[in-house]
Design a protein around this motif. Structure first.
Motif, PDB file in Angstrom:
ATOM      1  N   PHE A  65      31.859   0.593  38.912  1.00 16.54           N
ATOM      2  CA  PHE A  65      32.955   1.042  38.069  1.00 16.54           C
ATOM      3  C   PHE A  65      34.101   0.549  37.752  1.00 16.54           C
ATOM      4  CE2 PHE A  65      36.070   4.319  36.670  1.00 16.54           C
ATOM      5  CZ  PHE A  65      35.279   4.875  35.656  1.00 16.54           C
ATOM      6  N   GLY A  66      34.734   0.387  39.271  1.00 11.00           N
ATOM      7  CA  GLY A  66      36.002  -0.311  39.241  1.00 11.00           C
ATOM      8  C   GLY A  66      36.243  -1.669  38.400  1.00 11.00           C
ATOM      9  N   LYS A  67      35.343  -2.260  38.714  1.00 16.95           N
ATOM     10  CA  LYS A  67      35.121  -3.829  37.823  1.00 16.95           C
ATOM     11  C   LYS A  67      34.980  -3.561  36.471  1.00 16.95           C
ATOM     12  CE  LYS A  67      32.678  -8.096  38.225  1.00 16.95           C
ATOM     13  NZ  LYS A  67      31.664  -9.033  38.870  1.00 16.95           N
ATOM     14  N   ILE A  68      34.194  -2.833  36.097  1.00 14.56           N
ATOM     15  CA  ILE A  68      34.068  -2.651  34.768  1.00 14.56           C
ATOM     16  C   ILE A  68      35.086  -2.014  33.681  1.00 14.56           C
ATOM     17  CG2 ILE A  68      32.355  -1.487  32.799  1.00 14.56           C
ATOM     18  CD1 ILE A  68      30.099  -1.836  35.271  1.00 14.56           C
ATOM     19  N   HIS A  69      35.607  -0.993  34.426  1.00 18.16           N
ATOM     20  CA  HIS A  69      36.524  -0.202  33.911  1.00 18.16           C
ATOM     21  C   HIS A  69      38.125  -0.655  34.656  1.00 18.16           C
ATOM     22  CE1 HIS A  69      33.599   1.826  31.290  1.00 18.16           C
ATOM     23  NE2 HIS A  69      33.089   2.186  32.486  1.00 18.16           N
ATOM     24  N   HIS A  70      38.547  -1.834  34.757  1.00 19.69           N
ATOM     25  CA  HIS A  70      39.363  -2.328  35.685  1.00 19.69           C
ATOM     26  C   HIS A  70      40.706  -1.755  35.261  1.00 19.69           C
ATOM     27  CE1 HIS A  70      38.922  -5.476  32.665  1.00 19.69           C
ATOM     28  NE2 HIS A  70      40.317  -5.803  32.862  1.00 19.69           N
ATOM     29  N   ARG A  71      40.663  -1.477  33.840  1.00 16.91           N
ATOM     30  CA  ARG A  71      42.396  -0.992  33.148  1.00 16.91           C
ATOM     31  C   ARG A  71      42.283   0.668  33.234  1.00 16.91           C
ATOM     32  NH1 ARG A  71      43.489  -4.778  28.004  1.00 16.91           N
ATOM     33  NH2 ARG A  71      43.312  -6.857  29.282  1.00 16.91           N
ATOM     34  N   CYS A  72      41.145   1.000  33.752  1.00 23.15           N
ATOM     35  CA  CYS A  72      41.304   2.615  33.670  1.00 23.15           C
ATOM     36  C   CYS A  72      41.860   3.434  34.718  1.00 23.15           C
ATOM     37  CB  CYS A  72      39.591   3.117  33.256  1.00 23.15           C
ATOM     38  SG  CYS A  72      39.399   4.864  33.041  1.00 23.15           S
ATOM     39  N   LYS A  73      42.498   4.348  34.279  1.00 17.23           N
ATOM     40  CA  LYS A  73      43.018   5.137  35.430  1.00 17.23           C
ATOM     41  C   LYS A  73      42.280   6.421  36.126  1.00 17.23           C
ATOM     42  CE  LYS A  73      47.976   4.104  34.253  1.00 17.23           C
ATOM     43  NZ  LYS A  73      49.154   4.488  33.644  1.00 17.23           N
ATOM     44  N   ARG A  74      41.372   6.759  35.187  1.00 15.84           N
ATOM     45  CA  ARG A  74      40.380   7.911  35.470  1.00 15.84           C
ATOM     46  C   ARG A  74      39.369   7.289  36.093  1.00 15.84           C
ATOM     47  NH1 ARG A  74      40.690  10.993  29.536  1.00 15.84           N
ATOM     48  NH2 ARG A  74      43.118  11.414  29.743  1.00 15.84           N
ATOM     49  N   THR A  75      39.504   7.371  37.420  1.00 17.72           N
ATOM     50  CA  THR A  75      38.403   6.720  38.266  1.00 17.72           C
ATOM     51  C   THR A  75      37.642   7.629  39.411  1.00 17.72           C
ATOM     52  OG1 THR A  75      40.174   6.306  39.889  1.00 17.72           O
ATOM     53  CG2 THR A  75      39.519   4.433  38.500  1.00 17.72           C
ATOM     54  N   THR A  76      37.946   8.954  39.127  1.00 19.74           N
ATOM     55  CA  THR A  76      37.077   9.957  39.979  1.00 19.74           C
ATOM     56  C   THR A  76      36.093  10.617  38.933  1.00 19.74           C
ATOM     57  OG1 THR A  76      39.033  10.684  41.305  1.00 19.74           O
ATOM     58  CG2 THR A  76      37.049  12.041  41.083  1.00 19.74           C
ATOM     59  N   LEU A  77      34.682  10.527  39.567  1.00 15.27           N
ATOM     60  CA  LEU A  77      33.803  10.799  38.459  1.00 15.27           C
ATOM     61  C   LEU A  77      32.781  12.016  39.001  1.00 15.27           C
ATOM     62  CD1 LEU A  77      32.297   7.230  38.033  1.00 15.27           C
ATOM     63  CD2 LEU A  77      33.834   8.406  36.375  1.00 15.27           C
ATOM     64  N   ALA A  78      32.227  12.700  37.999  1.00 11.63           N
ATOM     65  CA  ALA A  78      31.100  13.331  38.238  1.00 11.63           C
ATOM     66  C   ALA A  78      30.069  13.030  37.350  1.00 11.63           C
ATOM     67  CB  ALA A  78      31.344  15.160  37.897  1.00 11.63           C
ATOM     68  N   PHE A  79      28.791  13.099  37.913  1.00 10.05           N
ATOM     69  CA  PHE A  79      27.619  12.310  36.889  1.00 10.05           C
ATOM     70  C   PHE A  79      26.374  13.258  37.097  1.00 10.05           C
ATOM     71  CE2 PHE A  79      26.229  10.641  41.067  1.00 10.05           C
ATOM     72  CZ  PHE A  79      27.300  10.476  41.723  1.00 10.05           C
ATOM     73  N   SER A  80      25.569  12.987  36.040  1.00  8.05           N
ATOM     74  CA  SER A  80      24.165  13.572  36.091  1.00  8.05           C
ATOM     75  C   SER A  80      23.149  12.965  35.210  1.00  8.05           C
ATOM     76  CB  SER A  80      24.353  15.193  35.725  1.00  8.05           C
ATOM     77  OG  SER A  80      22.936  15.816  35.791  1.00  8.05           O
ATOM     78  N   ARG A  81      22.009  12.750  35.658  1.00 11.53           N
ATOM     79  CA  ARG A  81      21.012  12.496  34.543  1.00 11.53           C
ATOM     80  C   ARG A  81      20.332  13.292  33.712  1.00 11.53           C
ATOM     81  NH1 ARG A  81      16.227  10.565  36.088  1.00 11.53           N
ATOM     82  NH2 ARG A  81      15.867  11.820  38.114  1.00 11.53           N
ATOM     83  N   GLU A  82      20.078  12.953  32.632  1.00  6.84           N
ATOM     84  CA  GLU A  82      19.243  13.856  31.705  1.00  6.84           C
ATOM     85  C   GLU A  82      19.847  15.224  31.149  1.00  6.84           C
ATOM     86  OE1 GLU A  82      15.058  14.101  32.196  1.00  6.84           O
ATOM     87  OE2 GLU A  82      14.903  12.115  33.018  1.00  6.84           O
ATOM     88  N   ILE A  83      20.857  14.981  30.487  1.00  4.99           N
ATOM     89  CA  ILE A  83      21.570  16.074  30.110  1.00  4.99           C
ATOM     90  C   ILE A  83      21.097  16.461  28.515  1.00  4.99           C
ATOM     91  CG2 ILE A  83      24.017  16.790  29.362  1.00  4.99           C
ATOM     92  CD1 ILE A  83      23.646  16.782  32.531  1.00  4.99           C
ATOM     93  N   PRO A  84      20.559  17.386  28.426  1.00  7.57           N
ATOM     94  CA  PRO A  84      20.216  18.007  26.947  1.00  7.57           C
ATOM     95  C   PRO A  84      21.247  18.490  26.085  1.00  7.57           C
ATOM     96  CG  PRO A  84      19.226  19.649  28.615  1.00  7.57           C
ATOM     97  CD  PRO A  84      20.169  18.634  29.321  1.00  7.57           C
ATOM     98  N   VAL A  85      21.352  18.170  25.038  1.00  7.48           N
ATOM     99  CA  VAL A  85      22.303  18.966  23.846  1.00  7.48           C
ATOM    100  C   VAL A  85      21.410  19.095  22.691  1.00  7.48           C
ATOM    101  CG1 VAL A  85      24.290  18.870  22.579  1.00  7.48           C
ATOM    102  CG2 VAL A  85      24.084  17.733  24.808  1.00  7.48           C
ATOM    103  N   ASN A  86      21.291  20.383  22.509  1.00  6.04           N
ATOM    104  CA  ASN A  86      20.266  20.827  21.340  1.00  6.04           C
ATOM    105  C   ASN A  86      20.595  20.426  20.060  1.00  6.04           C
ATOM    106  OD1 ASN A  86      18.456  22.484  20.222  1.00  6.04           O
ATOM    107  ND2 ASN A  86      19.697  24.169  19.565  1.00  6.04           N
ATOM    108  N   GLY A  87      19.910  19.421  19.604  1.00  2.00           N
ATOM    109  CA  GLY A  87      20.015  18.924  18.263  1.00  2.00           C
ATOM    110  C   GLY A  87      20.494  17.415  18.329  1.00  2.00           C
ATOM    111  N   TYR A  88      20.805  16.952  19.569  1.00  5.57           N
ATOM    112  CA  TYR A  88      21.359  15.733  19.571  1.00  5.57           C
ATOM    113  C   TYR A  88      20.837  14.924  20.732  1.00  5.57           C
ATOM    114  CZ  TYR A  88      24.877  17.728  16.657  1.00  5.57           C
ATOM    115  OH  TYR A  88      25.514  18.283  15.790  1.00  5.57           O
ATOM    116  N   GLY A  89      19.574  15.222  21.128  1.00  2.00           N
ATOM    117  CA  GLY A  89      19.018  14.712  22.247  1.00  2.00           C
ATOM    118  C   GLY A  89      19.426  14.733  23.550  1.00  2.00           C
ATOM    119  N   ILE A  90      18.590  13.998  24.500  1.00  2.00           N
ATOM    120  CA  ILE A  90      18.901  14.185  25.853  1.00  2.00           C
ATOM    121  C   ILE A  90      19.243  12.849  26.686  1.00  2.00           C
ATOM    122  CG2 ILE A  90      17.688  14.444  28.203  1.00  2.00           C
ATOM    123  CD1 ILE A  90      15.586  15.799  26.832  1.00  2.00           C
ATOM    124  N   ALA A  91      20.782  12.782  26.821  1.00  2.00           N
ATOM    125  CA  ALA A  91      21.477  11.606  27.420  1.00  2.00           C
ATOM    126  C   ALA A  91      20.895  11.199  28.850  1.00  2.00           C
ATOM    127  CB  ALA A  91      22.823  11.708  27.458  1.00  2.00           C
TER     128      ALA A  91
END
Length: 235
Positions: free
Chosen positions: A50-76
């Motif tokens: 993450f740090g290498k990909i977003h090296h200019r980003c200051k928001r570097t603390t993350l929460a993350f999850s797989r397969e988040i469904p949103v009704n009508g817009y798919g499952i990320a």
């Protein structure tokens, strides 16, 4: 490099629990598909890099999850919510997600069909600040001649080499306001629950026990580095 690899192997990617439509299909076998394995491998590599990909980003603390469904817009396939280290806790998910204090990224991972991935990623813009398609190298090579199409619809195109554990960002769009605050908040709630309440939300009368959040750590990379440190809530 060794420390990064060890961290990557130790990472677990939480999955949001919901009634999955694919379980009703006759072909459902209850085992991880090739696409599932690709998504999990990408997610682990992304969190460590993450740090290498977003090296200019200051928001570097993350929460993350797989397969988040949103009704009508798919499952990320993967959703990450990033904020600056030390952000003061908010009193609700709504105030956090609507206050512009976090960056929500939605990823659509596909093995072959980049057109289908692009169509799905466009829908993810309703509940995310950035939406990105992730493909294996061969599929990405087929999509690259159409990179201008990705740029016009403001969708990112990345490739992930599973054998080399390498992520290449061919195009990353600027973070923009989600098209629907309603669904942005819903995604915040889903990630918060899937990660055992790891978002910076006040939990009065409860104890925080470190375990699943990701934040900078100079022991892994100089500058922007990731440390595994999630904060589930114990009643």
């Amino acid at each position: 490099m060794c420390d990064s690899f060890v961290l990557q192997m130790a990472l677990t990617i939480p999955k949001h629990k919901f009634p999955e439509p694919r379980r009703n299909l006759p072909s459902w076998k209850g085992v991880a598909t090739e696409e599932d394995r690709f998504t999990i491998a990408f997610a682990k590599a992304y969190l460590v890099q993450f740090g290498k990909i977003h090296h200019r980003c200051k928001r570097t603390t993350l929460a993350f999850s797989r397969e988040i469904p949103v009704n009508g817009y798919g499952i990320a396939d993967l959703v990450t919510i990033a904020w600056e280290d030390g952000l003061q806790e908010n009193d609700s998910i709504e105030s956090l997600m609507k206050g512009g204090k976090v960056t929500t990224r939605a990823f659509e991972c596909k093995i072959n069909d980049w057109r289908s991935a692009l169509a799905q990623a466009v829908r993810y813009r309703f509940f995310s600040n950035q939406s990105i398609v992730v493909l294996p190298q061969r599929a990405a090579s087929a999509a690259l001649p159409y990179l201008e199409t990705f740029k016009k619809v403001k969708i990112g195109l990345w490739s992930f080499d599973l054998t080399k554990n390498c992520i290449k960002a061919h195009h990353t769009p600027r973070a923009a306001k989600a098209k629907s605050e309603k669904y942005l908040v819903k995604v915040g709630h889903a990630v918060h629950l899937a990660t055992k309440k790891s978002l910076p939300i006040q939990q009065i009368g409860r104890y925080r026990d470190p375990s699943h959040r990701v934040s900078p750590d100079s022991a892994l990379h100089p500058g922007k580095i990731l440390r595994l440190s999630v904060f589930p809530i114990k009643a």
